[in-house]
Structures are given as structure tokens and as C-alpha cells.
Design a protein around this motif. Structure first.
Motif, PDB file in Angstrom:
ATOM      1  N   ARG A 120       0.841  -1.185   0.000  1.00  0.00           N
ATOM      2  CA  ARG A 120       0.000   0.000   0.000  1.00  0.00           C
ATOM      3  C   ARG A 120       0.881   1.242   0.000  1.00  0.00           C
ATOM      4  NH1 ARG A 120      -2.489  -4.105   2.134  1.00  0.00           N
ATOM      5  NH2 ARG A 120      -4.733  -4.362   1.861  1.00  0.00           N
ATOM      6  N   ILE A 121       0.735   2.062  -1.028  1.00  0.00           N
ATOM      7  CA  ILE A 121       1.578   3.236  -1.221  1.00  0.00           C
ATOM      8  C   ILE A 121       0.948   4.406  -0.473  1.00  0.00           C
ATOM      9  CG2 ILE A 121       2.717   4.690  -2.902  1.00  0.00           C
ATOM     10  CD1 ILE A 121       3.496   1.736  -3.013  1.00  0.00           C
ATOM     11  N   ARG A 139       8.595   0.535 -12.216  1.00  0.00           N
ATOM     12  CA  ARG A 139       9.870   0.047 -11.686  1.00  0.00           C
ATOM     13  C   ARG A 139      10.103   0.661 -10.307  1.00  0.00           C
ATOM     14  NH1 ARG A 139      10.859   4.174 -15.161  1.00  0.00           N
ATOM     15  NH2 ARG A 139      12.189   5.867 -14.371  1.00  0.00           N
ATOM     16  N   ALA A 140      11.010   0.072  -9.578  1.00  0.00           N
ATOM     17  CA  ALA A 140      11.323   0.586  -8.251  1.00  0.00           C
ATOM     18  C   ALA A 140      11.925   1.987  -8.365  1.00  0.00           C
ATOM     19  CB  ALA A 140      12.296  -0.351  -7.541  1.00  0.00           C
ATOM     20  N   GLY A 141      11.426   2.915  -7.549  1.00  0.00           N
ATOM     21  CA  GLY A 141      11.899   4.287  -7.560  1.00  0.00           C
ATOM     22  C   GLY A 141      11.167   5.202  -8.519  1.00  0.00           C
ATOM     23  N   GLN A 142      10.231   4.691  -9.295  1.00  0.00           N
ATOM     24  CA  GLN A 142       9.499   5.525 -10.254  1.00  0.00           C
ATOM     25  C   GLN A 142       8.503   6.407  -9.511  1.00  0.00           C
ATOM     26  OE1 GLN A 142       7.830   3.347 -13.512  1.00  0.00           O
ATOM     27  NE2 GLN A 142       6.554   5.025 -14.212  1.00  0.00           N
ATOM     28  N   LEU A 143       8.375   7.662  -9.955  1.00  0.00           N
ATOM     29  CA  LEU A 143       7.465   8.615  -9.332  1.00  0.00           C
ATOM     30  C   LEU A 143       6.025   8.214  -9.606  1.00  0.00           C
ATOM     31  CD1 LEU A 143       7.117  11.299  -7.781  1.00  0.00           C
ATOM     32  CD2 LEU A 143       7.183  12.468  -9.991  1.00  0.00           C
ATOM     33  N   VAL A 155       6.037  10.832  -3.980  1.00  0.00           N
ATOM     34  CA  VAL A 155       5.930   9.434  -3.573  1.00  0.00           C
ATOM     35  C   VAL A 155       6.371   8.547  -4.728  1.00  0.00           C
ATOM     36  CG1 VAL A 155       4.401   7.657  -2.665  1.00  0.00           C
ATOM     37  CG2 VAL A 155       4.021  10.054  -2.063  1.00  0.00           C
ATOM     38  N   THR A 156       7.323   7.663  -4.456  1.00  0.00           N
ATOM     39  CA  THR A 156       7.862   6.759  -5.473  1.00  0.00           C
ATOM     40  C   THR A 156       7.535   5.313  -5.122  1.00  0.00           C
ATOM     41  OG1 THR A 156       9.988   6.663  -4.309  1.00  0.00           O
ATOM     42  CG2 THR A 156       9.734   8.352  -6.010  1.00  0.00           C
ATOM     43  N   ALA A 157       7.702   4.434  -6.100  1.00  0.00           N
ATOM     44  CA  ALA A 157       7.408   3.012  -5.909  1.00  0.00           C
ATOM     45  C   ALA A 157       8.540   2.351  -5.122  1.00  0.00           C
ATOM     46  CB  ALA A 157       7.241   2.325  -7.256  1.00  0.00           C
ATOM     47  N   PRO A 158       8.227   1.688  -4.005  1.00  0.00           N
ATOM     48  CA  PRO A 158       9.287   1.021  -3.241  1.00  0.00           C
ATOM     49  C   PRO A 158       9.820  -0.233  -3.922  1.00  0.00           C
ATOM     50  CG  PRO A 158       7.149   0.576  -2.262  1.00  0.00           C
ATOM     51  CD  PRO A 158       6.918   1.562  -3.377  1.00  0.00           C
ATOM     52  N   ILE A 159       8.979  -0.879  -4.749  1.00  0.00           N
ATOM     53  CA  ILE A 159       9.380  -2.094  -5.459  1.00  0.00           C
ATOM     54  C   ILE A 159       8.822  -2.027  -6.871  1.00  0.00           C
ATOM     55  CG2 ILE A 159       9.469  -3.517  -3.371  1.00  0.00           C
ATOM     56  CD1 ILE A 159       6.720  -4.641  -4.215  1.00  0.00           C
ATOM     57  N   PRO A 182      -3.600   5.039   2.166  1.00  0.00           N
ATOM     58  CA  PRO A 182      -3.137   4.284   0.994  1.00  0.00           C
ATOM     59  C   PRO A 182      -3.754   4.834  -0.287  1.00  0.00           C
ATOM     60  CG  PRO A 182      -4.780   3.021   2.181  1.00  0.00           C
ATOM     61  CD  PRO A 182      -4.535   4.253   3.001  1.00  0.00           C
ATOM     62  N   VAL A 183      -2.950   5.485  -1.102  1.00  0.00           N
ATOM     63  CA  VAL A 183      -3.434   6.056  -2.360  1.00  0.00           C
ATOM     64  C   VAL A 183      -3.427   5.014  -3.472  1.00  0.00           C
ATOM     65  CG1 VAL A 183      -2.997   7.833  -4.093  1.00  0.00           C
ATOM     66  CG2 VAL A 183      -2.683   8.354  -1.672  1.00  0.00           C
ATOM     67  N   PHE A 184      -2.396   4.173  -3.514  1.00  0.00           N
ATOM     68  CA  PHE A 184      -2.283   3.115  -4.510  1.00  0.00           C
ATOM     69  C   PHE A 184      -2.073   1.779  -3.804  1.00  0.00           C
ATOM     70  CE2 PHE A 184      -0.780   6.357  -7.727  1.00  0.00           C
ATOM     71  CZ  PHE A 184      -1.813   6.142  -8.615  1.00  0.00           C
ATOM     72  N   VAL A 185      -2.439   0.707  -4.507  1.00  0.00           N
ATOM     73  CA  VAL A 185      -2.078  -0.654  -4.104  1.00  0.00           C
ATOM     74  C   VAL A 185      -1.182  -1.217  -5.201  1.00  0.00           C
ATOM     75  CG1 VAL A 185      -2.890  -2.964  -3.558  1.00  0.00           C
ATOM     76  CG2 VAL A 185      -4.190  -0.980  -2.790  1.00  0.00           C
ATOM     77  N   LEU A 186       0.058  -1.498  -4.858  1.00  0.00           N
ATOM     78  CA  LEU A 186       1.057  -1.994  -5.809  1.00  0.00           C
ATOM     79  C   LEU A 186       1.238  -3.491  -5.596  1.00  0.00           C
ATOM     80  CD1 LEU A 186       3.181  -1.300  -7.987  1.00  0.00           C
ATOM     81  CD2 LEU A 186       4.806  -0.881  -6.135  1.00  0.00           C
ATOM     82  N   THR A 187       1.087  -4.267  -6.666  1.00  0.00           N
ATOM     83  CA  THR A 187       1.176  -5.727  -6.595  1.00  0.00           C
ATOM     84  C   THR A 187       2.454  -6.207  -7.261  1.00  0.00           C
ATOM     85  OG1 THR A 187      -1.243  -5.873  -6.688  1.00  0.00           O
ATOM     86  CG2 THR A 187       0.010  -7.890  -7.111  1.00  0.00           C
TER      87      THR A 187
END
Length: 342
Positions: A60-61, A81-85, A221-225, A245-250
Motif C-alpha cells: 500500500r503506497i 519500476r522501483a523508484g518511479q514517481l 511518492v515513489t514506488a518502493p518495489i 493508501p493512495v495506490f495498491v502496488l502488486t
């Protein structure tokens, strides 16, 4: 009279009848064979089947700061990708705190520089002048006292005048010492304790600046994974609190399959064992899986005894298996079927 020769008639049925009999025997044998095969298939112990479901890690982002969604930089279903805005947050409060922290740091650094530099040359010269003047006044008071003492000894003046001169000489001498101490203090600069206190204030102010900078970084906020964007739970311009949680990243690249296996079906199953499962969504593709997790304790009962006097409740154990090699197209929620011996 001559005898007519009679040809002997062939014994047994005619050839056509014999062929029909052979055909009937063959059909009967075939039917018997089919029945035997059917009975064997019907009564042999058929392998059981366990259904599992593919799953994957969800992240959860969220943001550490409260603010309004300024902009989204990805869409639902997009691979990142990891680190993407992913999105940015607008927070005027952080900008105000940044100015406050910057001003506090500048003030603390000025105090530290003053403590380390010491007194200005003008202050030192002024302190020296005060000391010189006090010394001159003390010398004059001492001379006056000595003269007064001689006149008192000759009986010219009263003892009151001599005592006044003596007191003035002592006071002038002490004032000169005090002026000299101030001059020495101006030369030496600030005390070590004052310098340490000034340095501590600078470190405190720098910590406040670092805290504000960290908060400002949280507005981007960037993607952790690496993974795939799932649901989006906010809209542009919407105020989101801290930790929302704004996004749910799978993480679709590293799925696993969860099975609920009865305790009587475990039979020595342990971590590292390999199983073969079929994926209906991928045209019954057969994939090798490796057991990575076996629940240490049983969970719910899948079979319950109907009577207390006979039978027992059979618990289920959660088992997780992961593909031995990456499986293209395997997504969370897909069904995987495993043949399991009864």
C-alpha cells in the motif's frame, strides 16, 4: 449294372456360418475386455485433487505527510519500476516550516560564529581603555592616601579624612582589577561552555532542517518495489491524511500459490519438496512448484466427526508453493490444480 459314385458331404457348418461365429466370439471378447477395463478404472484408487489460488505481495503506497494530491504520474494497471514517481502531494505547511527551520539555522550559526570569533577589536580596545583609566584612578587614590597619612601623622588633619582617603584607594584598586578582568575576558573570547552551547544549537537547527527536507521529499511518492499498479483510492485535488493508501502496488513478478491441505494428506510434505500443478487459465499448463512455507499449526477443520464416539476433526494446514522458474502469465487469483494421492 453299374453303381454311381456319391461324393461325401463336408462335415460341420458352412464357411459363412463359421465366420459369423468367429465374429460373435470376437465381439464378445471385446465387450468383456471393455467391461474389465471399465471396472478396473472404476474401482482403482483415483488420485485426489487440491485446488490452490495464486497470490502475490501487495504494497500500500502512502505518504508520511498530509496534503492534497497535486498530480498522478501513473495509471491503474501500469507496470512500474522501483523508484518511479507515482504521485505528488502539495503541502504549504511544509514550505512554511522550511522557512522557519532555515531562519533558526542561520541564527544558531551566527551565535556559534560569534562565540568562536570572540570580541571585536573595538570592544577589546574599549576594555583596555577602561582598564588603563581604572589603573590611573587607583594610582592617584593611593598617592592621595599616602599624603593624607603623613598629614594625619603630623596632626594637620583629622582621622576622618585619612580614613576616607584610605577607602577611596582600596575601592579604586578593586575597580582597576575588575577592569583588567574585563579586558582579559575580551582577549580570551567566549568560554568553552558557551561555545559548546552554541554548537549544540546549530546541530539542533540542522536537525530541524533535515526533518523538513525529509517531509518535503515525502511529497514526491515513489514506488518502493517493481510491480503493477492496482486500485487507486484517491482523486486529484483530494486531501489525503498521513498514511492514507493512495495506490495498491502488486508484485506480480513473484507470485506464490496457497493450498489448504488436510493433515492426513501431508505425508511428510516439507519445505523444499516439489509439486506439479496445472493452471487452467494457461491452457492446463503444467508447472513445477517448490514448497516454501508449511504452517507450523493446523487451522480450521475441513472434515468434522459426526459422532463423538467415532472419528475426529481433520485440521487443514496452509501450504505455500512458488514456481521453480518464472511462469509467464501467472497472475494473482488464478486457480492451480494439484493431483494428490488419497
Amino acid at each position: 449294372m453299374s453303381e454311381t459314385a456319391v461324393e461325401p458331404r463336408p462335415e460341420g457348418p458352412p464357411p459363412r456360418q463359421r465366420n459369423r461365429r468367429r465374429l460373435a466370439i470376437g465381439v464378445a471378447a471385446g465387450v468383456a475386455l471393455l467391461l474389465a477395463i471399465g471396472l478396473w478404472l472404476a474401482y482403482r484408487p483415483a488420485p485426489g485433487q487440491i485446488q490452490g489460488m495464486a497470490d502475490a505481495r501487495e504494497v500500500r503506497i502512502t505518504s508520511k505527510v498530509t496534503g492534497r494530491i497535486a498530480a498522478f504520474h501513473v495509471e491503474e494497471g501500469q507496470a512500474v519500476r522501483a523508484g518511479q514517481l507515482l504521485y505528488t502531494v502539495a503541502s504549504p505547511e511544509i514550505a512554511a516550516r522550511s522557512q522557519q527551520a532555515g531562519g533558526a539555522l542561520a541564527s544558531a550559526q551566527a551565535v556559534e560564529n560569534k562565540a568562536n570569533t570572540g570580541a571585536r577589536p573595538e570592544d577589546i580596545r574599549a576594555a583596555e581603555a577602561q582598564w588603563r583609566r581604572a589603573e590611573a584612578a587607583a594610582a592617584l587614590a593611593q598617592t592621595t592616601y599616602q599624603r593624607t597619612q603623613r598629614l594625619h601623622d603630623e596632626g594637620v588633619i583629622a582621622g576622618q579624612k585619612r580614613d576616607e582617603a584610605r577607602t577611596n584607594a582600596i575601592a579604586s584598586n578593586e575597580a582597576a582589577k575588575a577592569a583588567r578582568a574585563q579586558y582579559d575576558q575580551a582577549l580570551a573570547g567566549a568560554r568553552g561552555e558557551d561555545k559548546a552551547a552554541a554548537s549544540g544549537q546549530v546541530r539542533q537547527a540542522r536537525g530541524a532542517v533535515a526533518e523538513v527536507e525529509a517531509a518535503a521529499a515525502e511529497t514526491r511518492v515513489t514506488a518502493p518495489i517493481a510491480g503493477e499498479i492496482g486500485r487507486r483510492l484517491a482523486q486529484p485535488g483530494e486531501l489525503v491524511p498521513q498514511g492514507f493508501p493512495v495506490f495498491v502496488l502488486t508484485d506480480v513478478a513473484h507470485p506464490w500459490v496457497t493450498l489448504n491441505v488436510r493433515e492426513d494428506q501431508l505425508r511428510g510434505l516439507a519445505r523444499g519438496a516439489e509439486l506439479v500443478g496445472a493452471i487452467p487459465a494457461l491452457r492446463e499448463r503444467r508447472v513445477r512448484f517448490r514448497v516454501t512455507y508449511l504452517a507450523p499449526a493446523g487451522d480450521f477443520a475441513t472434515w468434522r466427526a459426526t459422532r463423538q464416539s467415532s472419528g475426529f476433526d481433520i485440521k487443514s494446514f496452509e501450504v505455500r508453493v512458488t514456481p521453480v522458474s518464472p511462469v509467464r502469465g501467472l497472475r494473482p487469483g488464478m486457480t492451480v490444480l494439484f493431483e494428490w494421492p488419497q
